[in-house]
Motif scaffolding. Structure first.
Motif, PDB file in Angstrom:
ATOM      1  N   ALA A   1       0.840  -1.204   0.000  1.00 29.75           N
ATOM      2  CA  ALA A   1       0.000   0.000   0.000  1.00 29.75           C
ATOM      3  C   ALA A   1       0.874   1.251   0.000  1.00 29.75           C
ATOM      4  N   LEU A   2       1.919   1.229   0.796  1.00 31.23           N
ATOM      5  CA  LEU A   2       2.846   2.365   0.863  1.00 31.23           C
ATOM      6  C   LEU A   2       3.622   2.532  -0.439  1.00 31.23           C
ATOM      7  N   GLU A   3       4.049   1.410  -0.986  1.00 32.31           N
ATOM      8  CA  GLU A   3       4.909   1.435  -2.163  1.00 32.31           C
ATOM      9  C   GLU A   3       4.132   1.782  -3.429  1.00 32.31           C
ATOM     10  N   GLN A   4       2.924   1.245  -3.563  1.00 34.97           N
ATOM     11  CA  GLN A   4       2.201   1.360  -4.839  1.00 34.97           C
ATOM     12  C   GLN A   4       1.025   2.320  -4.795  1.00 34.97           C
ATOM     13  N   ARG A   5       0.634   2.763  -3.607  1.00 31.35           N
ATOM     14  CA  ARG A   5      -0.476   3.710  -3.469  1.00 31.35           C
ATOM     15  C   ARG A   5      -1.693   3.298  -4.304  1.00 31.35           C
ATOM     16  N   PRO A   6      -2.291   2.164  -3.993  1.00 28.21           N
ATOM     17  CA  PRO A   6      -3.456   1.714  -4.767  1.00 28.21           C
ATOM     18  C   PRO A   6      -4.637   2.674  -4.596  1.00 28.21           C
ATOM     19  N   ASP A   7      -5.566   2.615  -5.545  1.00 30.67           N
ATOM     20  CA  ASP A   7      -6.781   3.429  -5.470  1.00 30.67           C
ATOM     21  C   ASP A   7      -7.802   2.816  -4.526  1.00 30.67           C
ATOM     22  N   LEU A   8      -7.668   1.511  -4.288  1.00 31.32           N
ATOM     23  CA  LEU A   8      -8.633   0.777  -3.472  1.00 31.32           C
ATOM     24  C   LEU A   8      -7.937  -0.455  -2.905  1.00 31.32           C
TER      25      LEU A   8
ATOM     26  N   ARG B   1      -3.766   6.939   4.461  1.00 33.54           N
ATOM     27  CA  ARG B   1      -4.977   7.233   5.236  1.00 33.54           C
ATOM     28  C   ARG B   1      -6.237   7.318   4.376  1.00 33.54           C
ATOM     29  N   ALA B   2      -6.109   7.915   3.182  1.00 34.28           N
ATOM     30  CA  ALA B   2      -7.296   8.211   2.373  1.00 34.28           C
ATOM     31  C   ALA B   2      -7.687   7.077   1.416  1.00 34.28           C
ATOM     32  N   ILE B   3      -6.896   6.013   1.395  1.00 34.80           N
ATOM     33  CA  ILE B   3      -7.227   4.913   0.474  1.00 34.80           C
ATOM     34  C   ILE B   3      -8.457   4.175   1.001  1.00 34.80           C
ATOM     35  N   PRO B   4      -9.516   4.057   0.185  1.00 29.80           N
ATOM     36  CA  PRO B   4     -10.687   3.322   0.661  1.00 29.80           C
ATOM     37  C   PRO B   4     -10.387   1.828   0.803  1.00 29.80           C
ATOM     38  N   VAL B   5     -10.969   1.231   1.839  1.00 33.90           N
ATOM     39  CA  VAL B   5     -10.720  -0.185   2.127  1.00 33.90           C
ATOM     40  C   VAL B   5     -12.052  -0.920   2.278  1.00 33.90           C
ATOM     41  N   ILE B   6     -12.208  -1.969   1.488  1.00 31.15           N
ATOM     42  CA  ILE B   6     -13.397  -2.819   1.576  1.00 31.15           C
ATOM     43  C   ILE B   6     -13.025  -4.083   2.355  1.00 31.15           C
ATOM     44  N   ALA B   7     -13.765  -4.363   3.417  1.00 31.55           N
ATOM     45  CA  ALA B   7     -13.553  -5.604   4.179  1.00 31.55           C
ATOM     46  C   ALA B   7     -14.238  -6.747   3.456  1.00 31.55           C
TER      47      ALA B   7
ATOM     48  N   PHE C   1     -14.228   0.576   8.097  1.00 35.17           N
ATOM     49  CA  PHE C   1     -14.060   0.175   6.695  1.00 35.17           C
ATOM     50  C   PHE C   1     -15.052   0.963   5.832  1.00 35.17           C
ATOM     51  N   ASP C   2     -14.680   1.205   4.579  1.00 34.69           N
ATOM     52  CA  ASP C   2     -15.536   1.976   3.683  1.00 34.69           C
ATOM     53  C   ASP C   2     -16.724   1.167   3.185  1.00 34.69           C
ATOM     54  N   ALA C   3     -16.552  -0.144   3.119  1.00 38.02           N
ATOM     55  CA  ALA C   3     -17.631  -1.025   2.665  1.00 38.02           C
ATOM     56  C   ALA C   3     -17.287  -2.444   3.082  1.00 38.02           C
ATOM     57  N   MET C   4     -18.232  -3.342   2.856  1.00 35.43           N
ATOM     58  CA  MET C   4     -18.023  -4.738   3.256  1.00 35.43           C
ATOM     59  C   MET C   4     -18.585  -5.655   2.177  1.00 35.43           C
ATOM     60  N   GLN C   5     -17.904  -6.768   1.961  1.00 29.69           N
ATOM     61  CA  GLN C   5     -18.375  -7.793   1.044  1.00 29.69           C
ATOM     62  C   GLN C   5     -18.330  -9.131   1.758  1.00 29.69           C
ATOM     63  N   THR C   6     -19.388  -9.915   1.615  1.00 27.43           N
ATOM     64  CA  THR C   6     -19.409 -11.237   2.234  1.00 27.43           C
ATOM     65  C   THR C   6     -19.045 -12.286   1.191  1.00 27.43           C
ATOM     66  N   LYS C   7     -18.179 -13.227   1.609  1.00 28.37           N
ATOM     67  CA  LYS C   7     -17.857 -14.363   0.749  1.00 28.37           C
ATOM     68  C   LYS C   7     -18.936 -15.427   0.927  1.00 28.37           C
TER      69      LYS C   7
ATOM     70  N   MET D   1     -18.749  -6.113  -7.974  1.00 32.08           N
ATOM     71  CA  MET D   1     -18.280  -5.030  -8.843  1.00 32.08           C
ATOM     72  C   MET D   1     -19.011  -3.720  -8.546  1.00 32.08           C
ATOM     73  N   GLN D   2     -20.266  -3.826  -8.162  1.00 35.78           N
ATOM     74  CA  GLN D   2     -21.018  -2.609  -7.814  1.00 35.78           C
ATOM     75  C   GLN D   2     -20.419  -1.946  -6.572  1.00 35.78           C
ATOM     76  N   VAL D   3     -20.073  -2.751  -5.589  1.00 33.21           N
ATOM     77  CA  VAL D   3     -19.454  -2.211  -4.375  1.00 33.21           C
ATOM     78  C   VAL D   3     -18.103  -1.563  -4.701  1.00 33.21           C
ATOM     79  N   VAL D   4     -17.333  -2.205  -5.556  1.00 38.44           N
ATOM     80  CA  VAL D   4     -16.042  -1.648  -5.967  1.00 38.44           C
ATOM     81  C   VAL D   4     -16.249  -0.282  -6.640  1.00 38.44           C
ATOM     82  N   ARG D   5     -17.167  -0.222  -7.600  1.00 39.07           N
ATOM     83  CA  ARG D   5     -17.405   1.041  -8.322  1.00 39.07           C
ATOM     84  C   ARG D   5     -17.936   2.130  -7.393  1.00 39.07           C
ATOM     85  N   ASP D   6     -18.884   1.768  -6.538  1.00 39.27           N
ATOM     86  CA  ASP D   6     -19.461   2.754  -5.620  1.00 39.27           C
ATOM     87  C   ASP D   6     -18.397   3.298  -4.670  1.00 39.27           C
TER      88      ASP D   6
END
Ligand code: MN
Length: 129
Positions: A43-50, A76-82, A100-106, A114-119
């Motif tokens: 996360a530090l090295e690549q600064r992902p968008d999500l 700090r500002a990178i959104p994280v989905i659990a 967490f910014d959002a949650m997905q259940t397996k 994909m909707q959660v990712v886009r939102d």
């Protein structure tokens, strides 16, 4: 839209592959790891968008990893989905409380996922870095 970089932190190889394949099919770039410790480094090295963060990981769990991401100005500002395998209400409450910014259940359902990712990415756009 798309072309954004998504960091996948997931210790289950099948789940990791599924998420990777779905994201790449939808034109996202991905980087992945099986551990939270390596996830923090990436996360530090690549600064992902999500970031997609499995809740249960060997070693550091998803909540601890989120706290560490939020503690650093660079991540700090990178959104994280659990991503959780559990339908347990108690665990869901922990996830919400952790911030967490959002949650997905397996198991992942592709369209919903994909909707959660886009939102989540769309919400981030209005947020100051
Ligand atoms: Mn896991």
């Amino acid at each position: 839209m798309a072309d954004e970089l998504v960091l996948i932190v997931e210790d289950n190889e099948k789940n990791r592959k599924l998420v990777r394949d779905v994201l790449r099919y939808n034109k996202y770039r991905t980087v992945e790891t099986a551990s939270a410790e390596e996830g923090l480094r990436l996360a530090l090295e690549q600064r992902p968008d999500l970031i997609l963060m499995d809740f249960q990981l060997p070693g550091m769990n998803g909540i601890e990893a989120l706290a560490r991401l939020r503690a650093r100005p660079e991540t700090r500002a990178i959104p994280v989905i659990a991503v959780t395998a559990s339908a347990m209400t108690e665990e869901h409450q922990q996830i919400v409380a952790a911030g967490f910014d959002a949650m997905q259940t397996k198991p992942i359902r592709v369209r919903e996922f994909m909707q959660v990712v886009r939102d989540t990415l769309a919400r981030r756009k209005g947020r100051p870095e």
